[in-house]
Design an enzyme around this catalytic site. Structure first.
Site, PDB file in Angstrom:
ATOM      1  N   ASN A  39       1.281 -80.034  56.170  1.00 40.07           N
ATOM      2  CA  ASN A  39       2.440 -80.679  56.776  1.00 40.07           C
ATOM      3  C   ASN A  39       3.699 -80.625  55.910  1.00 40.07           C
ATOM      4  O   ASN A  39       4.807 -80.818  56.417  1.00 40.07           O
ATOM      5  CB  ASN A  39       2.089 -82.136  57.092  1.00 40.07           C
ATOM      6  CG  ASN A  39       3.280 -82.930  57.551  1.00 40.07           C
ATOM      7  OD1 ASN A  39       3.835 -82.683  58.620  1.00 40.07           O
ATOM      8  ND2 ASN A  39       3.701 -83.893  56.733  1.00 40.07           N
TER       9      ASN A  39
ATOM     10  N   TYR B 262      15.024 -71.616  57.845  1.00 39.10           N
ATOM     11  CA  TYR B 262      14.075 -72.626  58.344  1.00 39.10           C
ATOM     12  C   TYR B 262      13.400 -72.134  59.624  1.00 39.10           C
ATOM     13  O   TYR B 262      12.169 -72.188  59.752  1.00 39.10           O
ATOM     14  CB  TYR B 262      14.809 -73.937  58.597  1.00 39.10           C
ATOM     15  CG  TYR B 262      13.951 -75.036  59.195  1.00 39.10           C
ATOM     16  CD1 TYR B 262      13.161 -75.833  58.382  1.00 39.10           C
ATOM     17  CD2 TYR B 262      13.931 -75.269  60.573  1.00 39.10           C
ATOM     18  CE1 TYR B 262      12.370 -76.844  58.917  1.00 39.10           C
ATOM     19  CE2 TYR B 262      13.149 -76.267  61.113  1.00 39.10           C
ATOM     20  CZ  TYR B 262      12.365 -77.053  60.287  1.00 39.10           C
ATOM     21  OH  TYR B 262      11.582 -78.044  60.830  1.00 39.10           O
TER      22      TYR B 262
ATOM     23  N   SER C  14      10.928 -69.429  58.816  1.00 42.89           N
ATOM     24  CA  SER C  14       9.717 -69.910  58.146  1.00 42.89           C
ATOM     25  C   SER C  14       8.769 -70.573  59.133  1.00 42.89           C
ATOM     26  O   SER C  14       7.545 -70.383  59.063  1.00 42.89           O
ATOM     27  CB  SER C  14      10.078 -70.883  57.017  1.00 42.89           C
ATOM     28  OG  SER C  14      10.593 -72.111  57.507  1.00 42.89           O
TER      29      SER C  14
END
Length: 259
Positions: free
Chosen positions: A100, A167, A170
């Site tokens: 996470n 971001y 990814s």
């Protein structure tokens, strides 16, 4: 189908989380903390909570331990592959892994993002998820019990976004990696899936502005239904429980705010 929305139903038998050991990264706050509590409430016997924020880990431990289960904490930099490996080597009981930990680029927007920040973002958001999943898979193979792995991506993985293109990239990588692991279910009874939260009320929102919420975020949040960390945690528990789910991703989109 590989994609399910936040109204998905179970597609297989329900795996009982009772008696399981779960490892969670990014567990010091937000979605990680909420999922620790959710796993405890679902009957997990033991939690291993990992983060670099030791004070936050202590708070998460106290909240999850209210369910009367064993909660261990470990300061872990997920970009340190050797430390990550040592964690699995030292414990034979891990059944569930929730990768996470994640960050955003923060200001300035891309392409002005510092190169070192891009490198760190990819290392945490993507490389550590692949490494953590690989270590978990090998751990589960060696003990022959199978297991469940859930990786945190984002709805940003599905939506091109120039201001934080690293971001988005990814998180798209996390989705494809998780999908690519689908065959492990039939081969080793190991299920790898991803959860894609929309905008969620977590401390990461402050990171968008480098320490405080940027002004542009307010109007966006006013126009949508913002998720709470517990909403994402509930989805993670359901993904783990759904024994027929492998190589899939669950999106939790933000509904429009009520007029």
């Amino acid at each position: 189908a590989f994609a399910r929305d936040d109204r998905f139903t179970f597609g297989g038998d329900i795996l009982d989380i009772t008696g399981k050991t779960a490892l969670i990264t990014g567990a010091a706050a937000g979605i990680g903390r909420a999922t620790a509590i959710a796993f405890a409430e679902a009957g997990a016997t033991r939690l291993i909570l990992c983060d670099i924020d030791e004070a936050g880990l202590a708070e998460s431990k106290a909240l999850a331990a209210r369910e009367g289960i064993q909660v261990d904490t470990q300061r872990l930099d997920v970009t340190d592959a050797d430390a990550f490996a040592a964690l699995f080597d030292s414990d034979a009981s891990i059944d569930i892994v929730f990768n996470n930990a994640g960050i955003v680029s923060g200001p300035p927007p891309y392409p002005g993002t510092p190169i070192k920040r891009i490198e760190l973002l990819v290392a945490i958001n993507l490389t550590s998820v692949i490494v953590g999943s690989t270590l978990a898979i090998r751990h589960m193979q060696s003990h022959g019990r199978g297991g469940a792995i859930v990786n945190t991506a984002s709805t940003g993985a599905l939506n091109p976004y120039i201001d934080d293109a690293p971001y988005a990239a990814s998180k798209a990588g996390v989705v494809m990696f998780s999908r690519s692991c689908a065959a492990l279910k039939d081969r080793d009874n190991i299920r790898v899936n991803a959860v894609l939260p929309g905008v969620t009320e977590t401390p990461i929102l402050e990171k968008l502005g480098g320490g405080e919420r940027p002004e542009w975020l307010g109007p966006i949040m006013d126009g949508i239904k913002v998720h709470q960390p517990s909403d994402i945690a509930a989805a993670v528990v359901r993904i783990v429980e759904d024994d027929g789910m492998a190589g899939e991703y669950v999106t939790l989109t933000n509904e429009r705010a009520a007029a």
